[in-house]
Enzyme design. Structure first.
Site, PDB file in Angstrom:
ATOM      1  N   ASP A   1      -3.001   8.683  -2.059  1.00 63.15           N
ATOM      2  CA  ASP A   1      -4.081   9.265  -2.320  1.00 63.15           C
ATOM      3  C   ASP A   1      -4.183   9.969  -1.113  1.00 63.15           C
ATOM      4  OD1 ASP A   1      -4.834   6.991  -1.054  1.00 63.15           O
ATOM      5  OD2 ASP A   1      -6.432   7.097  -1.287  1.00 63.15           O
TER       6      ASP A   1
ATOM      7  N   GLN B   1     -11.578   7.233  -4.284  1.00 65.31           N
ATOM      8  CA  GLN B   1     -11.918   8.471  -3.430  1.00 65.31           C
ATOM      9  C   GLN B   1     -13.154   7.731  -2.424  1.00 65.31           C
ATOM     10  OE1 GLN B   1      -9.475  10.274  -2.039  1.00 65.31           O
ATOM     11  NE2 GLN B   1     -10.203  10.537  -0.488  1.00 65.31           N
TER      12      GLN B   1
ATOM     13  N   GLY C   1     -12.635   0.869   1.048  1.00 61.97           N
ATOM     14  CA  GLY C   1     -14.032   0.765   1.540  1.00 61.97           C
ATOM     15  C   GLY C   1     -14.141   0.752   2.611  1.00 61.97           C
TER      16      GLY C   1
ATOM     17  N   HIS D   1      -7.145 -19.350  12.935  1.00 62.85           N
ATOM     18  CA  HIS D   1      -9.044 -19.555  11.920  1.00 62.85           C
ATOM     19  C   HIS D   1      -9.010 -17.918  11.405  1.00 62.85           C
ATOM     20  CE1 HIS D   1     -13.143 -20.659  12.591  1.00 62.85           C
ATOM     21  NE2 HIS D   1     -13.167 -19.626  12.950  1.00 62.85           N
TER      22      HIS D   1
ATOM     23  N   CYS E   1     -10.228 -25.750  13.590  1.00 59.20           N
ATOM     24  CA  CYS E   1     -11.930 -26.801  14.421  1.00 59.20           C
ATOM     25  C   CYS E   1     -11.438 -27.779  14.119  1.00 59.20           C
ATOM     26  CB  CYS E   1     -12.301 -25.517  12.826  1.00 59.20           C
ATOM     27  SG  CYS E   1     -12.874 -24.095  13.034  1.00 59.20           S
TER      28      CYS E   1
ATOM     29  N   CYS F   1     -15.787 -25.936   8.902  1.00 55.34           N
ATOM     30  CA  CYS F   1     -14.582 -25.268   8.793  1.00 55.34           C
ATOM     31  C   CYS F   1     -13.779 -26.145   8.635  1.00 55.34           C
ATOM     32  CB  CYS F   1     -14.302 -24.635   9.407  1.00 55.34           C
ATOM     33  SG  CYS F   1     -12.412 -23.354   9.444  1.00 55.34           S
TER      34      CYS F   1
ATOM     35  N   ASP G   1       0.622  -1.682   0.053  1.00 55.52           N
ATOM     36  CA  ASP G   1       0.110   0.166   0.262  1.00 55.52           C
ATOM     37  C   ASP G   1       0.934   2.026  -0.151  1.00 55.52           C
ATOM     38  OD1 ASP G   1       0.597   0.189   2.832  1.00 55.52           O
ATOM     39  OD2 ASP G   1      -1.044  -0.470   3.224  1.00 55.52           O
ATOM     40  N   SER G   2       0.293   2.153   0.006  1.00 55.76           N
ATOM     41  CA  SER G   2       0.908   3.534  -0.678  1.00 55.76           C
ATOM     42  C   SER G   2       1.384   4.375   1.293  1.00 55.76           C
ATOM     43  CB  SER G   2       0.456   5.094  -1.023  1.00 55.76           C
ATOM     44  OG  SER G   2      -0.843   4.618  -0.152  1.00 55.76           O
ATOM     45  N   GLY G   3       1.039   3.562   2.710  1.00 54.20           N
ATOM     46  CA  GLY G   3       1.296   4.176   3.561  1.00 54.20           C
ATOM     47  C   GLY G   3       0.441   5.540   3.277  1.00 54.20           C
TER      48      GLY G   3
ATOM     49  N   PHE H   1      -2.877   5.695   4.649  1.00 53.70           N
ATOM     50  CA  PHE H   1      -3.361   5.078   6.014  1.00 53.70           C
ATOM     51  C   PHE H   1      -3.195   5.922   7.226  1.00 53.70           C
ATOM     52  CE2 PHE H   1      -6.447   2.724   8.592  1.00 53.70           C
ATOM     53  CZ  PHE H   1      -7.680   2.824   7.978  1.00 53.70           C
TER      54      PHE H   1
ATOM     55  N   CYS I   1     -10.640 -25.877   8.839  1.00 50.81           N
ATOM     56  CA  CYS I   1      -8.993 -25.429   9.671  1.00 50.81           C
ATOM     57  C   CYS I   1      -8.650 -26.380  10.786  1.00 50.81           C
ATOM     58  CB  CYS I   1      -8.661 -23.900   9.567  1.00 50.81           C
ATOM     59  SG  CYS I   1     -10.004 -23.743  11.458  1.00 50.81           S
TER      60      CYS I   1
ATOM     61  N   ASP J   1      -8.121  -6.992   1.631  1.00 50.96           N
ATOM     62  CA  ASP J   1      -7.275  -7.061   2.380  1.00 50.96           C
ATOM     63  C   ASP J   1      -8.176  -6.378   3.853  1.00 50.96           C
ATOM     64  OD1 ASP J   1      -6.166  -4.587   3.969  1.00 50.96           O
ATOM     65  OD2 ASP J   1      -6.752  -4.180   1.666  1.00 50.96           O
TER      66      ASP J   1
END
Length: 395
Positions: free
Chosen positions: A156, A208, A235, A354, A328, A323, A90-92, A94, A325, A285
């Site tokens: 951004d 945006q 998001g 999990h 579980c 599940c 990512d661009s950093g 956030f 995994c 993500d």
């Protein structure tokens, strides 16, 4: 060259395969987040077990520590963290933005803000030692190029969720100008990489995230027209409601370039993932899966489960009977509750594993249903089982 192909479309859901220097990955997919060159509480061997095919590294944290020079010494980020599959950075922004949103916002010393934004750069302080740093569209592209990620993100401005219309519009326009500068530098860097026989990187410019419908649509139209093979969408800025999330994507979806893969940043929960796939989103993500252990919370096919609750005492059930995994398959809710009570740190790894497995494999099951033209059946089956008591509204 970075290549991709679409394998099937089922109504509004899509299955792609992407090819990079470090192997291919298939979508829809959930990307585990290696914030500081590792997933919290999870060794990378466990990621191989859950068939995670791509991960996200955080540029802000790698920039501050260990720094570009150290990573270069170990032959870039793949070798540094000994991970040989595709990586997205990512661009950093956030992380810079989050300083603005915390209790540090107003001042630290001498009433000086930790974040300053101008047309040319963003000035910020390190959370480690309060030293001063700055990012521009250009040096951020250089930084991500120097990390040698397979996929990089445009720089951004992540406008605060409660921005008024005037500020949201100004931030959007600044983001668009920065996106054009990022695209220009990305192309220059890729040309240099080509001349040096180095693999090329793919760039995601970002639509945006604001809750004003006309601005959101305008941003989607602008980003879709940039000469990039991808596009990304914020998001959550932080506090927007689910109603705003779903409504806004429904508004902008018709204007998003359909021939481009779409990456939605910050998907929080299983129901979000299913509904976003239904709305033409391909990649996701979030750090939430490896943070929920702090509250003893696990994902399940019926609703989130808080393992520490009294009702799970003496329970012989796994977290989720559907599940497969290893948590579980092997451990009961009562045993996990026992580890928490005894403060045995292993429970943090087990719950994190999990939760990551649940989202990674929910995306894989969605992909299989798309390939079989059965996504609507998959979606209905998910909601028939999910949240049976509260009857959560399906957006």
């Amino acid at each position: 060259m970075f290549e991709f192909k679409i394998e099937n479309i089922d109504w509004k859901s899509r299955a792609w395969e992407f090819f990079t220097e470090h192997g291919s990955f298939k979508t829809p997919c959930f990307m585990p987040v290696w914030t500081k060159a590792t997933v919290k509480w999870i060794p990378d061997e466990w990621l191989d077990e859950m068939w995670a095919e791509i991960i996200l590294n955080n540029t802000y944290h790698l920039y501050l520590r260990p720094g570009q020079d150290v990573i270069k010494h170990f032959w870039w980020v793949h070798k540094f963290q000994n991970y040989n599959k595709p990586i997205l950075t990512d661009s950093g922004w956030f992380q810079v933005f989050s300083l603005w949103q915390t209790w540090w916002e107003t001042s630290f010393k001498n009433n000086e803000s930790l974040v300053k934004i101008t047309e040319d750069w963003v000035h910020f302080r390190s959370f480690i030692d309060w030293s001063k740093h700055y990012f521009t569209a250009e040096n951020n592209m250089d930084l991500q190029s120097n990390l040698w990620a397979d996929i990089i993100m445009a720089f951004d401005e992540c406008a605060p969720w409660d921005s008024n219309y005037e500020y949201a519009k100004a931030a959007m326009n600044r983001t668009h100008r920065w996106a054009e500068r990022c695209v220009k530098r990305w192309k220059e860097n890729n040309e240099k990489r080509k001349q040096n026989w180095e693999y090329l990187q793919a760039l995601f410019p970002i639509c945006q995230w604001v809750v004003y419908d006309d601005l959101r649509k305008e941003s989607a139209e602008f980003i879709s027209k940039l000469n990039c093979p991808w596009l990304a969408i914020w998001g959550l800025s932080v506090w927007e409601s689910k109603e705003d999330m779903y409504r806004t994507l429904d508004i902008i979806e018709p204007v998003l370039a359909k021939e481009k893969p779409r990456y939605l940043m910050w998907v929080w929960t299983p129901e979000d993932l299913v509904e976003w796939i239904y709305r033409w989103i391909d990649m996701f993500d979030c750090v939430l899966p490896t943070r929920l252990w702090r509250h003893w919370v696990c994902f399940s096919s019926t609703w989130n489960i808080k393992i520490k609750n009294e009702k799970h005492k003496l329970s012989k059930e796994p977290i989720d009977e559907t599940c497969d995994c290893k948590v579980c398959k092997k451990y009961t809710r009562w045993y996990l509750r026992h580890l928490i009570a005894e403060n045995e740190m292993y429970w943090m790894s087990l719950l994190s594993y999990h939760n990551l497995y649940f989202l990674v494999n929910l995306a894989k099951k969605a992909r299989q249903s798309i390939l079989e033209n059965k996504f609507e059946e998959f979606r209905n089956d998910f909601w028939n089982k999910y949240d049976p008591e509260n009857k959560m509204h399906r957006w």
